[in-house]
Design a protein around this motif. Sequence first.
Motif: not given
Length: 394
Positions: A68-78, A203-207, A209-222
Amino acid sequence: MQELIPSRVEYASEPSRSKGRFFTEPPSKTRTAFQRDRDRIIHASAFRRLKMKTQVFVAHEGDHFRTRLTHSLEVAQIARSVARTLGLDEDLSEALALAHDLGHPPFGHAGEDELDECMQDFEGFDHNAQTLRVVTMLEQRYPTFDGLNLCFETLEGLVKHNGPLLKNGKTYEDLAPGFRDFPYLQELQLDKFAGPEAQVAALADDIAYNNHDIDDGLSARLFTIDEICDVPMVGRVFRQVQKDYPLLDEDRVIAEAIRRLIGIWIEDLTKETSKRAKDLRPRSVEEVRDLKLPLVAFSDALEKEQKELRIFLMERMYRHYKVNRKRSQAKRILKDLFHLFLDEPDTLPPPWNGKAMQVTRDERARVVCDYVAGMTDNFAIEEHRRLFNLDAMM
């Protein structure tokens, strides 16, 4: 080369014209009201605990997955980038982005679902309402008031995270108790939209989590790159990166594709919002609040493609059997903890035990809910082990 910074638009929120705080304080000599709110959020204990709270994967599953913390920092940057491009107040958008998940319990949406189930006889649990409780009641750092005493614009942005609260026939009495318990709630203009900076943060929240969930899902080999290439917009970008850099290793392909995708989302958001601003012509932040639709928005074309991505992620990631197993574990942990503390409040640590033992059972449930919702993933796991594993008592 000097960076060009757009001039402030007339409908931006101005800290010098803030509606103020509900507890009077002298202004800061060095910071605007919105900068001060951002700083208070960063220094809050609830913000620090986000570092060990689940986004999708339980916090201890790996150092590379978002919390949740790193997500919030990414939302803040966007949010800052979008606000700057649109000529809005960056600090207010950043403050709202940093605070938007403060009410989330451990274990992500699985934890929220379980706490809501546990609280069904006590008016339920809502993480947005819990965020308001955190910033107006549960953070206790100041000598003359509870909470962080954030200014009107920050509080309204948190409360209206998903738009007006009073819509489609909904009344004040229909709201979650976490909202109703705030004595100044109705002053936040619940039937109107929040200001433009809050809409940007949402909407920065949407941007993010949509993109880092792609990243995390690929990293986790899901799922694989080939599989997510079936999603139209995402597939176009990944295939173009592979075409541009045919010898690039997979990790860098993913990083470059995510970078480009975030850029596409941001460009669409700023373009659509600028178009709406030109058509609707708001001349003040109050006129933004009074509009019949959000000022800040994605285009219809991107919304359609975004919907297809969410369907893919729901099927291939959020409901993956490995994630479901962790969800199941998490829900059992929170259910056990909640009911133990509700039935045996003397097992709570101080000062929570004192609060829980001096009130009715209905009131105790909310005390227990506040305690459990504030836990990190690791603390909840350890607390459960201490209370339900006899070996841990030795």
